[in-house]
Design a protein around this motif. Structure first.
Motif, PDB file in Angstrom:
ATOM      1  N   SER A 172       0.816  -1.221   0.000  1.00 56.52           N
ATOM      2  CA  SER A 172       0.000   0.000   0.000  1.00 56.52           C
ATOM      3  C   SER A 172       0.846   1.266   0.000  1.00 56.52           C
ATOM      4  O   SER A 172       0.373   2.319  -0.412  1.00 56.52           O
ATOM      5  CB  SER A 172      -0.905   0.053   1.231  1.00 56.52           C
ATOM      6  OG  SER A 172      -1.809  -1.004   1.215  1.00 56.52           O
TER       7      SER A 172
ATOM      8  N   ASP B 168      -6.548   6.518  -2.225  1.00 59.55           N
ATOM      9  CA  ASP B 168      -5.674   5.466  -1.725  1.00 59.55           C
ATOM     10  C   ASP B 168      -4.238   5.995  -1.583  1.00 59.55           C
ATOM     11  O   ASP B 168      -3.563   5.788  -0.578  1.00 59.55           O
ATOM     12  CB  ASP B 168      -5.750   4.315  -2.744  1.00 59.55           C
ATOM     13  CG  ASP B 168      -4.873   3.147  -2.396  1.00 59.55           C
ATOM     14  OD1 ASP B 168      -4.640   2.928  -1.205  1.00 59.55           O
ATOM     15  OD2 ASP B 168      -4.431   2.437  -3.319  1.00 59.55           O
ATOM     16  N   TYR B 169      -3.817   6.738  -2.602  1.00 59.49           N
ATOM     17  CA  TYR B 169      -2.450   7.262  -2.629  1.00 59.49           C
ATOM     18  C   TYR B 169      -2.257   8.285  -1.504  1.00 59.49           C
ATOM     19  O   TYR B 169      -1.249   8.274  -0.803  1.00 59.49           O
ATOM     20  CB  TYR B 169      -2.229   7.921  -3.993  1.00 59.49           C
ATOM     21  CG  TYR B 169      -0.792   8.058  -4.400  1.00 59.49           C
ATOM     22  CD1 TYR B 169       0.091   6.981  -4.334  1.00 59.49           C
ATOM     23  CD2 TYR B 169      -0.301   9.266  -4.901  1.00 59.49           C
ATOM     24  CE1 TYR B 169       1.414   7.112  -4.725  1.00 59.49           C
ATOM     25  CE2 TYR B 169       1.017   9.402  -5.296  1.00 59.49           C
ATOM     26  CZ  TYR B 169       1.863   8.324  -5.202  1.00 59.49           C
ATOM     27  OH  TYR B 169       3.173   8.451  -5.597  1.00 59.49           O
TER      28      TYR B 169
ATOM     29  N   PRO C  43      -0.395   1.709  -5.032  1.00 57.21           N
ATOM     30  CA  PRO C  43      -1.063   2.977  -4.694  1.00 57.21           C
ATOM     31  C   PRO C  43      -0.732   4.063  -5.720  1.00 57.21           C
ATOM     32  O   PRO C  43       0.409   4.114  -6.185  1.00 57.21           O
ATOM     33  CB  PRO C  43      -0.465   3.319  -3.338  1.00 57.21           C
ATOM     34  CG  PRO C  43       0.869   2.640  -3.328  1.00 57.21           C
ATOM     35  CD  PRO C  43       0.693   1.385  -4.097  1.00 57.21           C
ATOM     36  N   GLY C  44      -1.693   4.891  -6.018  1.00 50.54           N
ATOM     37  CA  GLY C  44      -1.516   5.855  -7.116  1.00 50.54           C
ATOM     38  C   GLY C  44      -1.268   5.049  -8.378  1.00 50.54           C
ATOM     39  O   GLY C  44      -2.057   4.172  -8.716  1.00 50.54           O
TER      40      GLY C  44
ATOM     41  N   ASN D 169      -2.208   6.783   1.940  1.00 58.02           N
ATOM     42  CA  ASN D 169      -0.995   6.006   2.199  1.00 58.02           C
ATOM     43  C   ASN D 169       0.266   6.846   2.053  1.00 58.02           C
ATOM     44  O   ASN D 169       1.332   6.322   1.726  1.00 58.02           O
ATOM     45  CB  ASN D 169      -0.944   4.801   1.256  1.00 58.02           C
ATOM     46  CG  ASN D 169      -1.888   3.706   1.699  1.00 58.02           C
ATOM     47  OD1 ASN D 169      -1.780   3.173   2.796  1.00 58.02           O
ATOM     48  ND2 ASN D 169      -2.852   3.381   0.858  1.00 58.02           N
TER      49      ASN D 169
ATOM     50  N   ARG E 116      -8.195   5.771  -6.649  1.00 60.21           N
ATOM     51  CA  ARG E 116      -6.746   5.604  -6.744  1.00 60.21           C
ATOM     52  C   ARG E 116      -6.032   6.737  -6.004  1.00 60.21           C
ATOM     53  O   ARG E 116      -5.101   6.518  -5.242  1.00 60.21           O
ATOM     54  CB  ARG E 116      -6.366   5.615  -8.219  1.00 60.21           C
ATOM     55  CG  ARG E 116      -4.953   5.199  -8.511  1.00 60.21           C
ATOM     56  CD  ARG E 116      -4.671   5.415  -9.972  1.00 60.21           C
ATOM     57  NE  ARG E 116      -5.288   4.424 -10.827  1.00 60.21           N
ATOM     58  CZ  ARG E 116      -4.780   3.241 -11.091  1.00 60.21           C
ATOM     59  NH1 ARG E 116      -3.642   2.897 -10.535  1.00 60.21           N
ATOM     60  NH2 ARG E 116      -5.382   2.400 -11.891  1.00 60.21           N
ATOM     61  N   MET E 117      -6.514   7.958  -6.219  1.00 63.50           N
ATOM     62  CA  MET E 117      -5.861   9.101  -5.594  1.00 63.50           C
ATOM     63  C   MET E 117      -6.118   9.124  -4.084  1.00 63.50           C
ATOM     64  O   MET E 117      -5.250   9.493  -3.309  1.00 63.50           O
ATOM     65  CB  MET E 117      -6.359  10.397  -6.243  1.00 63.50           C
ATOM     66  CG  MET E 117      -5.818  10.593  -7.634  1.00 63.50           C
ATOM     67  SD  MET E 117      -4.004  10.540  -7.642  1.00 63.50           S
ATOM     68  CE  MET E 117      -3.689   9.226  -8.782  1.00 63.50           C
TER      69      MET E 117
END
Lengths: 318, 483
Positions: free
Chosen positions: A170, B429-430, A260-261, B433, B426-427
């Protein structure tokens, strides 16, 4: 005396058939071959040709495709996600190439140097056995290993190293390397066996001569083994590069969407997502075409640059 | 001509003899709800009973394939080709995105008729317990494309024994209390809470925090009022087009202080969750006592009841309210709920293509009779029946109580479609994290939002002109709320 003087004149003799007596008629053979060839054409060549054509179209699934020339490629050239996926592929590729070419070679060398034939056999079997486990299962196991209840995190917690615990898949800093590390200790069975076959094919005369000339174990590996198994190394290099460029199954299972991303997104997965999630099939075909062109260029260049025939025993260097 | 007629009649006869394909999601025979215990079989018995009432008819259960990121690639392809199962479960908000394509059949006409499998009723629609919940699933075109058989709700499962050991004697009522409690637990080397990032976690977290921070503005932000039938449940629910319009006015951008606050609080909350959010089995972490609290849904009940790992005493609470002490935008009111309708059965274009609409409706009526849904729900033990006269398993009582709260004002990701939804997740999540800062996240989200609005604003159903008129009356109150 020129060549024409030794060629007998007169009617040319009838061509002798090299088909064994009693063979079925050619019509039947071609007739039977036609069906698989037709399937090959319909299921392999037509879709490939269709993808080639659609790479130059805007084609949303379910809608008519529209010719846009190089539009998809222009869009790809400025697509930051595609660029990121290429960068990820490059980093992943470098790592995988290094470990996939080196570790199996070391394993093959160790097996080759074993004195007992039985031990060598056992090692070869041990290398092959894990191959019966489907790749998906392996990836699922690794996914669990990286989870919060998995081996890595639990191990660190048991050692009192809570601050060292990461969300391995992650966290942006660790995700790509966690994916790359799948398959540790990288002693790929097929790769090691291909190397081993190459080593086993080296003439004992050459090895004896090297020993007589005073080459030590390291010298023998560097100056005899490596040059003589370059053919195998080249094959593995091509297989690995094709696998790395085309493969995204591990990423799809481990990080699902290349996150992630976009940290673990690779062009293959991006192609899949464009085609089947965003339904931008033309764009996906363009990515696929670029991947194909890269692999073709790589394979042709490698074949030209690395002419391994000159190292084959019994041939003189060129 | 004869040949054509022959082929046509043959095709018709074939379609009549083909089974009706039904996706009942968790009730599909052979499914193991919550991943534990015996596979469910009750739907198969119900199908046999219906088949006995309708000689010559057959029901075939077929669970729809969910692939990849759950964007429904398989289903969309099947719907496009007109070959999807005749009856499917689908979240209504997702189906709304495709109702204009004719993939789903409106049920309004049939809901006005009595259900022959229910002793006394004038309208099938009236047989459902929570009318507002059923009506809340009306598409933006005003039509109802699904029936809501049952209810799912989320809650905080907590391990009473472990919390006691960690020095916590009760579940928090406010965000501040939760923060203090989590810090206390964390300082003892224990992760305070687990959840699933894709589903109950971050995206639903955004939805729940949203209501608590925007509550004061919602009456004005709700530019298109909900239908009178669903008002009691949905209140000021923001449809996708409303959210899109408000975005063009500066809401949900870096200019919007509530938006910043929401995502800041979400990040802060995430710090108390496990590190590996995406691939951990959060329920397992809870059941093996690695975390004392788990945000999950009633779907977990079956596992709580039957999992041999569970040896502790447990309870169910709800997400604490945010007070002005935590955020100046909060009014201290309770957190809203987000589950709502569970199994939402839609009739697809296949039913029409195969001339099976009436048969499918009859089977749906049979399934939604109290005696049917009660049997399905009792066996699965994951959802609360939403049909009058159907009894609920006693273990579901805490969730029935939680369900009494107001419904959240928006479901962000269900409002978005395709790549925009994916990009949002996605963003998020990014960001959660540590891949990007809050500022970067808000900027990225704005770009995604803008692209999404741009792809839809020209659509007739979005009606920006109509909303502009309402906005002009309210902008004086709303604009000062932006920076």
């Amino acid at each position: 005396m020129n060549a024409s003087t030794i060629i007998p004149s007169g009617p040319r003799p009838a061509r002798r058939s090299n088909r064994p007596p009693g063979s079925p008629p050619l019509v039947l053979i071609y007739g039977l071959l036609a069906l698989p060839l037709l399937f090959l054409l319909v299921f392999n060549y037509v879709p490939a040709a269709s993808a080639l054509y659609h790479a130059f179209t805007e084609w949303d699934v379910g809608a008519e495709s529209r010719w846009i020339g190089l539009g998809n490629f222009k869009a790809l050239s400025v697509d930051p996600v595609f660029r990121q996926s290429l960068w990820n592929l490059f980093r992943l590729g470098c790592f995988v190439l290094i470990v996939n070419l080196s570790v199996p070679f070391l394993v093959a060398e160790m097996i080759f140097h074993l004195r007992s034939e039985r031990a060598r056999y056992a090692c070869r079997v041990a290398l092959v056995l894990p191959m019966v486990v489907p790749g998906v299962v392996v990836f699922m196991i690794w996914k669990y290993i990286y989870s919060d209840a998995g081996l890595v995190t639990e191990g660190l917690l048991a050692l009192g190293l809570r601050d060292w615990v990461y969300g391995w898949l992650s966290h942006p800093k660790t995700a790509l390397w966690a994916v790359a590390f799948v398959g540790f200790p990288f002693a790929h069975g097929v790769h090691a066996l291909i190397y081993y076959a190459g080593l086993a094919n080296i003439s004992p005369d050459i090895l004896e001569a090297a020993e007589v000339d005073g080459l030590g174990p390291i010298g023998r590996i560097v100056r005899i083994h490596v040059p003589l198994i370059l053919q195998q190394a080249k094959l593995l290099l091509i297989i690995t590069v094709i696998g790395v460029v085309n493969g995204f199954e591990a990423i799809l299972i481990l990080t699902e969407d290349g996150g992630p991303g976009y940290e673990t997104l690779v062009p293959g997965l991006y192609m899949y997502q464009n085609g089947f999630t965003y339904q931008r099939m033309g764009y996906a075909c363009a990515i696929g075409l670029l991947m194909l062109m890269f692999l073709l260029a790589f394979t042709i260049s490698l074949n030209r640059l690395l002419k391994t025939e000159r190292f084959e025993p019994g041939r003189r260097g060129t | 001509m004869l040949l054509v007629l022959g082929v046509a009649s043959n095709s018709l006869a074939q379609s009549l003899s083909d089974p009706i394909r039904v996706d009942l999601n968790v009730y599909t025979p052979g499914t193991i709800p919550s991943g534990i215990g015996e596979p469910v079989r009750e739907a198969a018995r119900l199908a046999e009973e219906w088949e006995r009432l309708h000689p010559g008819e057959k029901i075939k259960y077929q669970q729809i394939v969910t692939t990849g990121g759950g964007e429904g690639e398989w289903l969309k392809t099947q719907l496009l080709g007109g070959i999807a199962p005749e009856i499917i479960h689908q979240n209504a908000e997702i189906a709304w995105q495709d109702t204009d394509k004719g993939w789903y059949i409106p049920l309004d006409e049939y809901l006005e008729k009595p259900n022959p499998y229910v002793p006394v009723n004038k309208r099938w629609l009236d047989t459902f317990t929570n009318q507002a919940l059923v009506n809340a699933k009306r598409a933006p075109d005003g039509k109802l494309y699904c029936i809501s058989l049952d209810i799912i709700e989320t809650g905080l499962f907590y391990n009473k024994d472990l919390l006691r050991k960690l020095g916590c004697d009760r579940m928090p009522d406010t965000w501040e209390e939760m923060r203090a409690m989590f810090k206390k637990i964390d300082s003892q080397g224990v992760t305070p809470m687990a959840t699933a990032i894709f589903g109950l976690g971050s995206d639903w977290g955004q939805d729940i925090l949203f209501e608590m921070l925007y509550r004061k503005l919602l009456p004005d932000m709700d530019l298109i009022p909900s239908s009178p039938e669903s008002e009691a449940y949905l209140g000021h629910y923001l449809e996708a087009r409303e959210a899109g319009f408000l975005f063009t006015k500066g809401f949900f951008t870096p200019k919007d202080p509530r938006w910043r606050e929401l995502n800041r609080l979400l990040y802060e909350w995430r710090q108390f969750w496990p590190k590996e959010l995406k691939n951990s089995d959060p329920a397992r972490l809870f059941l093996t006592e690695r975390v004392p609290i788990l945000w999950d849904s009633s779907f977990l009940l079956r596992r709580m009841e039957t999992d041999p790992y569970r040896t502790f005493d447990w309870g169910v609470a709800y997400i604490p309210r945010i007070t002005p002490e935590t955020s100046r935008f909060a009014d201290g009111g309770p957190a809203t709920v987000i589950g709502g309708a569970a199994i939402q059965l839609h009739l697809t274009n296949s039913a029409r293509n195969n001339n099976r609409v009436e048969d499918c409706i009859d089977f749906l009526m049979f399934l939604s009779a109290p005696q049917s849904i009660e049997r399905l729900a009792a066996e699965a033990l994951v959802f609360i029946p939403n049909v009058k006269g159907a009894k609920m398993a006693s273990q579901l009582a805490p969730f029935a109580e939680i369900f009494q709260r107001r419904y959240c004002a928006i479901k962000w990701l269900d409002s978005m479609d395709g790549q925009y939804k994916k990009q949002w997740r996605r963003m998020l999540d990014y960001y959660l994290n540590d891949g990007m800062s809050l500022e970067e996240f808000l900027r990225t989200l704005k770009l995604n939002f803008a692209a999404w609005v741009e792809s839809h604003r020209a659509e007739a159903g979005w009606d920006f002109e109509g909303m502009e008129k309402v906005w002009s009356e309210r902008s004086a109150r709303l604009l000062p709320e932006l920076n």
